[in-house]
Design an enzyme around this catalytic site. Structure first.
Site, mmCIF file in Angstrom:
data_model
loop_
_atom_site.group_PDB
_atom_site.id
_atom_site.type_symbol
_atom_site.label_atom_id
_atom_site.label_comp_id
_atom_site.label_asym_id
_atom_site.label_seq_id
_atom_site.Cartn_x
_atom_site.Cartn_y
_atom_site.Cartn_z
ATOM 1 N N ASP A 157 9.460 -1.094 -39.771
ATOM 2 C CA ASP A 157 10.363 -2.098 -40.341
ATOM 3 C C ASP A 157 11.801 -1.593 -40.329
ATOM 4 O O ASP A 157 12.075 -0.473 -39.899
ATOM 5 C CB ASP A 157 9.886 -2.450 -41.757
ATOM 6 C CG ASP A 157 10.157 -3.891 -42.130
ATOM 7 O OD1 ASP A 157 11.065 -4.513 -41.533
ATOM 8 O OD2 ASP A 157 9.460 -4.421 -43.017
ATOM 9 N N ASP A 218 10.247 -13.699 -41.612
ATOM 10 C CA ASP A 218 8.817 -13.611 -41.905
ATOM 11 C C ASP A 218 8.225 -15.009 -42.050
ATOM 12 O O ASP A 218 8.850 -15.906 -42.634
ATOM 13 C CB ASP A 218 8.580 -12.865 -43.216
ATOM 14 C CG ASP A 218 8.836 -11.376 -43.096
ATOM 15 O OD1 ASP A 218 9.170 -10.908 -41.994
ATOM 16 O OD2 ASP A 218 8.702 -10.680 -44.120
#
Length: 412
Positions: A157, A218
């Site tokens: 990430d 997301d």
């Protein structure tokens, strides 16, 4: 779209070059915890839905026993919040001892014993998005740790790092991972943090270092979220298509079919469009409770075959109205002597209230093979017959639904 343009799409995809570590020559398929379970660490209140080793083992059991593995799903992905709050004195990452008492290496073995593979999560910055130790200044230690744990896939990430530092750090980790001697799929979140700075989303560079990459928000458990991702990819397809292909994939995020927040039709839409893009098919649901109709959607072999097509071409939106989008994707079988291919065609009705009748002539979609095509409905699993370039498809498409067809070259 003219046939010459479709052929150009084929050549672009076949000519794309990037990271060549021999991995994920087809889009990866699996299961990931994040969208379903986020960072739930209270295992007292949520014993069947918290981030612990039992959750991943339970999903692995269902993956291996309920047919998912047999149609191509193979990765079980740990996401954020698996770690202890601090590194060990020697600098190594440590799994939370209460929630992962057996350790990550044992969890890898559990997956491998079932014919599955284990994915893990870290962050390129100083902390993960959930506040756990990040890999900044520990890249080699963490890569060596993951390799020693027999991890197969790393999702890295991009929280807690300056954006301008991302290219160098993500590039560094690619070399370090390859230096461990273990083959580890490398998933980057690098361009997802540059949504508002598209000029910095250098996909040519990203594809040289990453096997796949997130590049948008997301996903959440809603039709509106699915649609927002589709709209983003539609608007950016010209920048994306040249860099999608074997070993290097755009990742529009997780498949949410099997959750009650979307309808069966909407689940089919997501599976269809993701397959048209040659996108990773990484589910986020509870495989212990997925109903039979959802299971049929998630395990449709003919739909999955379009996603897993060996050419790995990202399909293109070729016609568009307010409610309707028409996508075309060259797929095998190919006739290289004639420079012709078979095609997948998807027609999406984005409207939440209107049914639409659609008529499409094959030649307008770039389908010019004079001998015609044997066409098949991939959701109804029914043959539609032979269609030639001047013939037309005629479909009625419900709101938030899709028509998905494969038209194969005959006699191949």
């Amino acid at each position: 779209m003219h046939s010459a343009a479709v052929l150009g799409l084929v050549l672009l995809a076949l000519g794309a070059s990037g990271l060549d570590n021999g991995l994920v020559r087809k889009p990866p398929m699996g299961w990931m915890s994040w969208t379903k379970y986020y960072c739930e660490i209270d295992c007292v209140k949520h014993p069947f839905g918290c981030i612990n080793e039992d959750l991943y083992m339970a999903q692995a059991d269902r993956m291996s026993k309920d047919g998912y593995r047999d149609v191509g799903y193979e990765y079980i992905h740990i996401d954020d919040c698996w770690m202890a709050n601090q590194r060990a004195p020697d600098g190594q990452l440590v799994a939370n001892a209460t929630r992962f008492p057996s350790g990550i290496k044992a969890l890898s073995k559990y997956m491998h014993d079932r014919g599955l593979k284990l994915g893990i999560y870290e962050d390129i910055g100083t902390k993960t998005c959930g506040g756990y130790p990040g890999s900044a200044t520990h890249l080699k230690t963490d890569a060596d740790t993951f390799a020693s744990w027999d991890v197969d896939y790393l999702k890295l990430d991009g929280c807690w790092i300056e954006e301008d530092e991302m290219p160098e750090q993500y590039e560094n980790m690619e070399g370090i991972l390859n230096g461990t001697g273990r083959q580890i799929v490398y998933s980057c979140s690098w361009p997802a943090y540059l949504i508002d700075q598209p000029q910095k989303q250098d996909y040519k560079l990203i594809a040289q270092y990453c096997n796949l990459w997130r590049n948008f928000d997301d996903i959440s458990m809603s039709w509106s979220s699915i649609l927002s991702i589709i709209n983003y990819y539609d608007h950016n397809q010209d920048r994306q298509i040249p860099y999608n292909g074997p070993g290097q994939w755009f990742d529009p995020d997780m498949i949410i079919g099997g959750n009650t927040e979307i309808t069966y039709d909407q689940a089919r839409v997501q599976m269809t469009i993701w397959s048209m893009w040659s996108a990773p098919l990484i589910m986020s649901n509870d495989l212990r409770t997925v109903d039979e109709e959802s299971k049929k959607i998630l395990q449709n072999r003919e739909v999955i075959a379009i996603d897993q097509d060996p050419m790995g071409i990202m399909g293109r939106l070729v016609a568009n109205t307010t409610d309707l989008g028409v996508y075309v994707k060259p797929v095998v079988p190919r006739d290289t002597a004639k420079n012709t291919t078979s095609y997948a065609v998807a027609i999406l009705n984005r409207s939440s209230s209107k049914k639409h009748s659609v008529t499409l002539q094959l030649s307008h979609l770039g389908m010019s093979n004079a001998e015609g095509y044997a066409c098949r409905d991939l959701w109804e699993l029914s043959d539609l017959g032979t269609f030639r370039p001047r013939d037309s498809f005629n479909f009625d498409i419900k709101p938030t639904a899709v028509q998905f067809i494969k038209c194969s070259l005959p006699n191949l």
